[in-house]
Write an enzyme that holds these catalytic residues in place. Structure first.
Site, mmCIF file in Angstrom:
data_model
loop_
_atom_site.group_PDB
_atom_site.id
_atom_site.type_symbol
_atom_site.label_atom_id
_atom_site.label_comp_id
_atom_site.label_asym_id
_atom_site.label_seq_id
_atom_site.Cartn_x
_atom_site.Cartn_y
_atom_site.Cartn_z
ATOM 1 N N THR A 13 0.832 -1.216 0.027
ATOM 2 C CA THR A 13 -0.199 0.169 -0.081
ATOM 3 C C THR A 13 0.746 1.235 -0.045
ATOM 4 O O THR A 13 0.563 2.331 -0.582
ATOM 5 C CB THR A 13 -0.872 -0.005 1.238
ATOM 6 O OG1 THR A 13 -1.879 -1.076 1.256
ATOM 7 C CG2 THR A 13 -1.833 0.922 1.404
ATOM 8 N N TYR A 27 -7.816 1.060 -3.596
ATOM 9 C CA TYR A 27 -6.460 1.373 -4.377
ATOM 10 C C TYR A 27 -5.975 -0.112 -4.989
ATOM 11 O O TYR A 27 -6.433 -1.001 -4.591
ATOM 12 C CB TYR A 27 -5.713 2.151 -3.492
ATOM 13 C CG TYR A 27 -5.033 1.188 -2.347
ATOM 14 C CD1 TYR A 27 -4.265 0.279 -2.274
ATOM 15 C CD2 TYR A 27 -5.760 1.340 -1.350
ATOM 16 C CE1 TYR A 27 -3.836 -0.472 -1.402
ATOM 17 C CE2 TYR A 27 -5.663 0.532 -0.064
ATOM 18 C CZ TYR A 27 -4.613 -0.229 -0.081
ATOM 19 O OH TYR A 27 -4.245 -1.183 0.920
ATOM 20 N N THR A 96 1.683 -4.367 4.370
ATOM 21 C CA THR A 96 1.667 -4.685 5.834
ATOM 22 C C THR A 96 0.912 -6.027 5.959
ATOM 23 O O THR A 96 1.094 -6.639 6.794
ATOM 24 C CB THR A 96 0.449 -3.796 6.326
ATOM 25 O OG1 THR A 96 -0.864 -3.813 5.623
ATOM 26 C CG2 THR A 96 1.104 -2.447 6.267
ATOM 27 N N ASP A 97 0.101 -6.634 4.852
ATOM 28 C CA ASP A 97 -0.513 -7.914 5.079
ATOM 29 C C ASP A 97 0.451 -9.017 5.468
ATOM 30 O O ASP A 97 0.176 -9.982 6.310
ATOM 31 C CB ASP A 97 -1.463 -8.257 3.799
ATOM 32 C CG ASP A 97 -2.602 -7.403 3.840
ATOM 33 O OD1 ASP A 97 -2.795 -6.819 4.705
ATOM 34 O OD2 ASP A 97 -3.389 -7.206 2.790
ATOM 35 N N LYS A 171 0.023 -8.008 12.285
ATOM 36 C CA LYS A 171 -0.707 -7.246 11.707
ATOM 37 C C LYS A 171 -1.968 -7.222 12.697
ATOM 38 O O LYS A 171 -2.684 -8.415 12.820
ATOM 39 C CB LYS A 171 -1.161 -7.150 10.213
ATOM 40 C CG LYS A 171 -1.898 -6.259 9.799
ATOM 41 C CD LYS A 171 -2.004 -6.048 8.305
ATOM 42 C CE LYS A 171 -3.070 -4.885 7.958
ATOM 43 N NZ LYS A 171 -3.043 -4.631 6.568
ATOM 44 N N GLU A 301 3.687 -33.743 28.924
ATOM 45 C CA GLU A 301 4.559 -33.466 27.625
ATOM 46 C C GLU A 301 3.461 -33.527 26.542
ATOM 47 O O GLU A 301 2.574 -34.072 26.435
ATOM 48 C CB GLU A 301 5.510 -34.556 27.173
ATOM 49 C CG GLU A 301 6.834 -34.216 27.919
ATOM 50 C CD GLU A 301 7.615 -33.079 27.419
ATOM 51 O OE1 GLU A 301 7.759 -32.938 26.023
ATOM 52 O OE2 GLU A 301 7.834 -32.123 27.906
HETATM 53 C C1 SIN Z 1 -1.090 -3.013 2.953
HETATM 54 O O1 SIN Z 1 0.061 -2.789 2.540
HETATM 55 O O2 SIN Z 1 -1.445 -2.464 3.811
HETATM 56 C C2 SIN Z 1 -2.030 -4.076 2.346
HETATM 57 C C3 SIN Z 1 -1.597 -4.428 0.976
HETATM 58 C C4 SIN Z 1 -0.049 -5.191 1.006
HETATM 59 O O3 SIN Z 1 0.219 -5.761 2.110
HETATM 60 O O4 SIN Z 1 0.485 -5.229 0.194
#
Ligand code: SIN
Length: 325
Positions: A13, A27, A96-97, A171, A301
């Site tokens: 983004t 976008y 961010t993804d 995220k 365990e």
């Molecule tokens: C973002 O960057 O917030 C969403 C799209 C991406 O991860 O490329």
């Protein structure tokens, strides 16, 4: 002599464009080149001080579409620049993804001795470059301040004035500009007016990651490791079908990370299928679908290996690298 700060572009983004400057959702990610993004930040010159910027576009995509080859290419280019004597640090612009996965991956494969003296800082944005109020330019400036800070080391993530470790960042919000979170551990620090205020020591090292020979990424095939979520009504059918795929049709299933409920518990039907898969040689790692905390071992365990507090997506990377070793 001017030293260099390297900017590697991966899209996201931060490099996104939409038809309207007021549209922060509709976008297309990965449209603006990293060199163009830098030119559009007038304050960058001052933030760089005695550093000259060098930029390279490694990929240009929406990070949801990242593949293992993108990780390999990014690791190799980052390693290349970190190895150049007059490079101080590398800043990566990224979506961010899946940023938390890329940051964790890089922290596992880049040599620790390089990361101790030269940090790698990933940054991002929640609003496209075309927005009337983009967050990307400030995030880049904060990433530069972090990259040039003498206490920075390892792979860190900078977003909305906050510095996160590659191990803990996740995220946590689909829309807010402050979309990333470090859960229980909290952030490493904050960037305020161009200065980093550390609240935790930036150690840079991933304590439980074993050194991975980077050159292996070029010739060792990536093993097939899936993530399965345990939930009400889940059965073992999907897993049994994956395990029964004929040899040769796809790579054989090599591992499963199970995102368990609560403290890593697993629905009994899925658990039975996991036990069968493990008997067939499939590696099983237990994580939790809770977004904070970690699976706490009790007096008995666990039958399946645990993820050492890694989230399911990071546990998958750790298991893939373990299998590739
Ligand atoms: C973002 O960057 O917030 C969403 C799209 C991406 O991860 O490329």
């Amino acid at each position: 002599m001017l030293r260099k700060l390297v900017f590697l572009g991966m899209g996201g983004t931060i490099a996104g464009a939409s038809e309207s400057a007021t549209d922060n959702v509709g976008y297309k990610a990965g449209q603006v080149g990293v060199a163009q993004l830098l030119v559009a930040i007038p304050a960058l010159r001052g933030a760089l001080g005695d550093h000259e910027p060098v930029s390279e576009q490694v990929a240009q995509l929406d990070s949801k579409d990242l593949g293992h080859n993108h990780w390999r290419d990014l690791a190799q280019r980052t390693h290349h620049y970190l190895s150049v004597a007059d490079v101080t640090a590398v800043v990566i612009t990224h979506g961010t993804d899946t940023l938390e996965e890329t940051a964790f991956f890089l922290s596992c494969v880049l040599p620790e001795e390089l990361l101790r003296s030269k940090p790698v800082v990933l940054t991002c944005a929640m609003r496209p470059a075309s927005s009337s109020a983009p967050d990307g330019p400030q995030n880049v400036l904060d990433a530069v301040a972090t990259a040039l800070n003498s206490a920075s080391q390892g792979v860190v993530v900078v977003c909305a004035g906050t510095v996160h470790s590659a191990r803990d960042v996740q995220k946590a919000h689909p829309y807010r500009v402050n979309a990333l979170d470090s859960g229980d551990s909290g952030p490493l620090g904050f960037v305020e007016e161009g200065a980093v205020r550390w609240v935790h020591q930036c150690t840079g090292a991933i304590a439980d990651a074993r050194a991975f020979p980077l050159e292996k990424l070029s010739f060792v095939p990536w093993p097939w490791v899936e993530i399965l979520v345990s939930h009400a009504g889940v059965t073992g059918t999907a897993l049994r079908a994956l395990c029964a795929l004929p040899k040769g049709a796809t790579p054989l299933l090599a591992g499963i990370v199970v995102a368990g409920t609560g403290n890593g518990t697993i629905h009994q039907d899925l658990e039975a299928a996991l036990r069968e898969a493990q008997k067939q040689g499939v590696r099983v790692v237990r994580s939790t679908r809770c977004c904070q905390g970690r699976v706490v071992a009790g007096s008995t365990e666990f039958e399946f290996a645990h993820s050492n507090g890694l989230s399911p997506v990071k546990a998958r990377i750790a298991l893939m690298l373990e299998l590739m070793r």
